[in-house]
Design a protein around this motif. Structure first.
Motif, short mmCIF file in Angstrom:
data_model
loop_
_atom_site.label_atom_id
_atom_site.label_comp_id
_atom_site.label_asym_id
_atom_site.label_seq_id
_atom_site.Cartn_x
_atom_site.Cartn_y
_atom_site.Cartn_z
N UNK A 85 30.16 31.71 11.12
CA UNK A 85 31.52 32.21 10.89
C UNK A 85 31.70 33.57 11.53
N UNK A 86 32.95 33.92 11.75
CA UNK A 86 33.35 35.28 12.12
C UNK A 86 34.67 35.52 11.40
N UNK A 87 34.67 36.43 10.42
CA UNK A 87 35.82 36.62 9.54
C UNK A 87 36.07 38.11 9.32
N UNK A 88 37.10 38.39 8.53
CA UNK A 88 37.43 39.77 8.21
C UNK A 88 36.42 40.35 7.22
N UNK A 89 35.88 41.51 7.55
CA UNK A 89 34.98 42.20 6.63
C UNK A 89 35.72 42.53 5.33
N UNK A 90 36.99 42.90 5.45
CA UNK A 90 37.77 43.30 4.28
C UNK A 90 37.87 42.16 3.27
N UNK A 91 38.02 40.92 3.74
CA UNK A 91 38.12 39.80 2.81
C UNK A 91 36.80 39.56 2.09
N UNK A 92 35.70 39.81 2.76
CA UNK A 92 34.38 39.66 2.15
C UNK A 92 34.19 40.71 1.06
N UNK A 93 34.56 41.94 1.35
CA UNK A 93 34.35 43.04 0.41
C UNK A 93 35.35 42.99 -0.76
N UNK A 94 36.62 42.74 -0.46
CA UNK A 94 37.65 42.78 -1.50
C UNK A 94 37.68 41.52 -2.37
N UNK A 95 37.41 40.35 -1.76
CA UNK A 95 37.58 39.09 -2.48
C UNK A 95 36.32 38.25 -2.55
N UNK B 73 26.88 39.66 -0.17
CA UNK B 73 28.26 40.09 -0.46
C UNK B 73 28.25 41.14 -1.57
N UNK B 74 27.45 40.92 -2.59
CA UNK B 74 27.35 41.88 -3.69
C UNK B 74 26.85 43.22 -3.19
N UNK B 75 25.89 43.19 -2.30
CA UNK B 75 25.36 44.44 -1.73
C UNK B 75 26.44 45.17 -0.93
N UNK B 76 27.17 44.43 -0.11
CA UNK B 76 28.25 45.05 0.67
C UNK B 76 29.31 45.66 -0.24
N UNK B 77 29.63 44.97 -1.31
CA UNK B 77 30.63 45.48 -2.26
C UNK B 77 30.13 46.74 -2.95
N UNK B 78 28.85 46.79 -3.28
CA UNK B 78 28.27 47.98 -3.91
C UNK B 78 28.30 49.16 -2.95
N UNK B 79 27.95 48.91 -1.70
CA UNK B 79 27.99 49.98 -0.69
C UNK B 79 29.42 50.48 -0.51
N UNK B 80 30.37 49.54 -0.41
CA UNK B 80 31.77 49.90 -0.19
C UNK B 80 32.35 50.70 -1.35
N UNK B 81 31.87 50.45 -2.56
CA UNK B 81 32.37 51.20 -3.72
C UNK B 81 31.96 52.66 -3.67
N UNK B 82 30.88 52.95 -2.96
CA UNK B 82 30.40 54.32 -2.82
C UNK B 82 30.85 54.98 -1.52
N UNK B 83 30.82 54.19 -0.43
CA UNK B 83 31.23 54.68 0.90
C UNK B 83 32.16 53.64 1.52
N UNK B 84 33.47 53.79 1.36
CA UNK B 84 34.41 52.78 1.84
C UNK B 84 34.31 52.56 3.35
N UNK B 85 34.55 51.33 3.80
CA UNK B 85 34.60 51.06 5.24
C UNK B 85 35.68 51.90 5.92
N UNK B 86 35.47 52.19 7.20
CA UNK B 86 36.40 53.08 7.91
C UNK B 86 37.71 52.37 8.28
N UNK B 87 37.61 51.10 8.71
CA UNK B 87 38.78 50.35 9.21
C UNK B 87 39.59 51.18 10.19
#
Length: 346
Positions: A258-268, A331-345
């Motif tokens: 797959x190749x998808x939106x990172x935001x959808x993986x982190x948010x949903x 996905x859980x790891x990415x969400x944990x990282x994003x909660x501390x250091x949000x993606x730049x987008x």
């Protein structure tokens, strides 16, 4: 209309284009390359390859979206691409190339593909192309229907050996040259990244997981390195466009990836792909994306707008079907990282 014959024609065209690109690669200097307004690099190879491929696909009624917008003259000498002059030593090679491209064009005109849009990145990884890292560059040609990638070719033009991947999931067509047997690695084993600086979000992920950072250029090249197992995972939170990812997405999907939106993986926690259509508005907006010289333009009135083909939601890519338990843990790891250091987008 079947997509696989179209992909095979595209592969043949890229094989014919390859020797000319290799010659131009060896001639890169200030007379054959320049810096664009967004600080990215543009070379005569970019304009030439897009001009040739666009001309081929125009004959079969496709909509065309290409990275470069420049006038090309390969009819009368001196041959030019915008304000750049193609070296005289390559003129005869281009003339012969055009004859071979005519044959490919004739084969395509037998069928209509007016329901397709082709996204072309003529030299994906132009900075690498202009700095002696040509093995990291690809010609990316992706075809979409109703906004979804349905086929693609990612082709390395600068390597001595033939190297490409092509695929159409709906027709069960997938081909890599050379053929590869991917060695299974944990998803957190290694991360493909740009050669340059990465965002604090990605730095934080690497620190948390202890994943190996594999530096390389080009989205298409990274897709190929995913397929051959050089990297276990590819994601980033900045700096791509639809022409970078359409072909790569189609190829990865044909292999079960797959190749998808990172935001959808982190948010949903679910994969949501980008939309690939030709138009004036961005089909995948992101209200928290940041304006940059790369992803936005300014109107005459001073208003800043996102470009229609900028990927504003980051990118997350896998080479094949993976175990659900392992994917959910990632996905859980990415969400944990994003909660501390949000993606730049950005």
């Amino acid at each position: 209309m079947s997509i696989t014959p179209l992909l095979r024609t595209c592969i043949s065209a890229c094989k014919d284009i390859k020797p000319v690109v290799q010659k131009l690669y060896k001639m890169i200097d200030s007379s054959t390359s320049t810096e664009k307004a967004d600080k990215s690099i543009f070379t005569v190879a970019d304009g030439l390859v897009q001009h040739i491929l666009s001309g081929m696909f125009e004959k079969c009624n496709m909509k065309i979206v290409g990275e470069e917008d420049v006038k090309v003259n390969i009819v009368t000498t001196p041959f030019t691409v915008g304000d750049l002059t193609i070296p005289e030593a390559v003129v005869s090679d281009i003339t012969e190339l055009l004859k071979r491209i005519e044959v490919h064009t004739a084969s395509l005109s037998e069928g209509k593909y007016d329901d397709l849009t082709v996204f072309i990145d003529p030299i994906d990884g132009t900075r690498e192309f202009s700095t002696g890292k040509g093995e990291q560059c690809t010609i990316c040609t992706g075809f979409s229907r109703d906004g979804k990638p349905v086929g693609g070719v990612v082709f390395r033009p600068c390597t001595d050996e033939m190297s490409y991947a092509a695929g159409c999931a709906a027709e069960s067509f997938f081909e890599t040259i050379p053929a590869v047997e991917r060695k299974s690695k944990p998803l957190t084993h290694s991360l493909l990244t740009t050669n340059g600086s990465i965002s604090p979000f990605m730095e934080s992920y690497l620190s948390k997981t202890k994943a190996e950072r594999v530096r390389t250029g080009g989205a298409g090249n990274k897709a190929l390195l995913l397929l051959d197992g050089t990297g276990a995972l590819y994601f980033q939170d900045r700096g791509l466009s639809r022409w970078d990812t359409c072909a790569a997405q189609a190829v990865l999907e044909a292999n079960g990836g797959c190749l998808v939106k990172l935001q959808s993986i982190i948010d949903k926690g679910v994969p949501v792909p980008y939309t690939y259509v030709k138009g004036d508005d961005n089909s995948d907006p992101n209200p928290i994306a940041k304006f940059t010289a790369y992803n936005s333009t300014k109107t005459e009135g001073g208003e800043v707008n996102f470009q229609p083909y900028s990927n504003l939601c980051g990118l997350f890519a896998l080479p094949c079907k993976v175990d659900d338990t392992e994917l959910n843990a990632l996905i859980k790891t990415l969400q944990e990282v994003a909660s501390e250091v949000p993606p730049a987008y950005d």
